[in-house]
Write an enzyme that holds these catalytic residues in place. Structure first.
Site, PDB file in Angstrom:
ATOM      1  N   GLU A 154       0.815  -1.220   0.000  1.00  0.00           N
ATOM      2  CA  GLU A 154       0.000   0.000   0.000  1.00  0.00           C
ATOM      3  C   GLU A 154       0.852   1.275   0.000  1.00  0.00           C
ATOM      4  OE1 GLU A 154      -2.689   0.229   3.359  1.00  0.00           O
ATOM      5  OE2 GLU A 154      -3.742   1.949   2.478  1.00  0.00           O
ATOM      6  N   GLU A 248     -12.323   1.353   4.526  1.00  0.00           N
ATOM      7  CA  GLU A 248     -11.380   1.695   5.584  1.00  0.00           C
ATOM      8  C   GLU A 248     -11.580   3.193   5.832  1.00  0.00           C
ATOM      9  OE1 GLU A 248      -6.810   0.569   6.399  1.00  0.00           O
ATOM     10  OE2 GLU A 248      -7.096   2.357   5.192  1.00  0.00           O
TER      11      GLU A 248
HETATM   12 MN   LIG Z   1      -5.432   2.016   3.686  1.00  0.00          MN
END
Ligand SMILES: [Mn+2]
Length: 286
Positions: A154, A248
């Site tokens: 990420e 998220e």
């Molecule tokens: Mn994230």
């Protein structure tokens, strides 16, 4: 078809952060099931996780899959990163990620390396940090491959890391790896800070994008900020993305409302599968 997912944090030290559900895994799964989410993504240290058989039952009871496991608790709780200047601490960081790979593997759930990428510093320069990171990702990706799952990396915004901030940075990183088994996570919150054009970044990522974190500009649930989702959704359609869209986001105004808002937004934005069917034994973990 894009599948819907919601995050659950089991890490007390991360309280106040960007997770929809908190602390109580059974209750989170019950609510996620009720709202017809397809899956949950867990943020946990290995010691916070239930026995695999317990999780299988819980997921099956509510028609859910395990979409992914976050590794950020290695940083939050133990201050471990894959780019630490100390060889022993780098090794501990790898072991930490490995143990989550081993937990998620039988569920076919990949792990996500986000904050455990660390950052370059006065002690570890940029090139050295990147070479430590590549070395670790290659090793971890190979480990994940044994379970037939990718390793998810990420890119983070500049306030959280100075190593890999954009999808383009992520793609250059992947080029440096020997492994072909690493995919990028496109997190709309980070992208909103770093990318010039979110749709263009997603199109550039194409098939290398393996997971999505969905939040609005202010990290509240989709629809509670000012992100324009139209170009995002058309880019996802264009690249044929068929993985998870995982919420998220901050539990604003509370967990249940955030989950409901997200689920409704997913329905509005793209054709998502309408939740899994309960009691079908979706999770066969041996
Ligand atoms: Mn994230």
């Amino acid at each position: 078809m894009i599948r819907s997912c919601v995050t659950v944090s089991l890490v007390p030290e991360a309280r106040g952060g960007q997770f929809i559900f908190w602390d109580d895994l059974s209750e989170a799964c019950r609510k996620a099931g009720q709202l017809n989410f397809d899956a949950v993504e867990l943020f946990a240290t290995p010691s916070d996780l239930p026995e695999p058989e317990t999780l299988v039952r819980l997921l099956d009871d509510h028609g859910l899959k395990l979409a992914a496991l976050g590794t950020g608790s290695g940083w939050v709780r133990h201050r471990l990163t894959l780019t630490d200047g100390d060889r022993h601490r780098r090794e501990r960081a790898r072991q930490f990620v490995c143990s989550l790979i081993e937990y998620g593997g039988p569920f076919r759930a990949p792990v996500i390396v986000g904050s455990m990428q660390g950052r370059w510093t006065d002690c570890v320069d940029r090139d050295t940090a990147l070479s430590y990171l590549c070395e670790a990702l290659d090793e971890l990706a190979e480990h994940a491959e044994r379970y037939g799952v990718p390793l998810i990396f990420e890119p983070l915004n500049r306030y959280e890391s100075n190593l890999v901030n954009t999808v383009a940075d992520g793609l250059s990183l992947l080029e440096r790896l020997s492994s072909q088994n690493v995919r990028l996570l496109a997190d709309l919150f980070h992208m909103n800070i770093e990318e010039a054009d979110l749709g263009a970044a997603l199109r550039a990522g194409g098939s290398r994008i393996g997971h999505l974190h969905f939040a609005d500009s202010n990290r509240r649930p989709v629809g509670c900020g000012h992100l324009d989702f139209v170009p995002i959704v058309s880019a996802l359609r264009e690249i044929g993305y068929d993985g998870y869209a995982s919420a998220e986001a901050l539990p604003y105004p509370d967990s249940e409302a955030a989950a409901r808002t997200t689920r409704q937004a997913f329905r509005r934005l793209f054709e998502v599968s309408d939740g899994a069917r309960r009691g079908e034994g979706l999770n066969e973990v041996s």
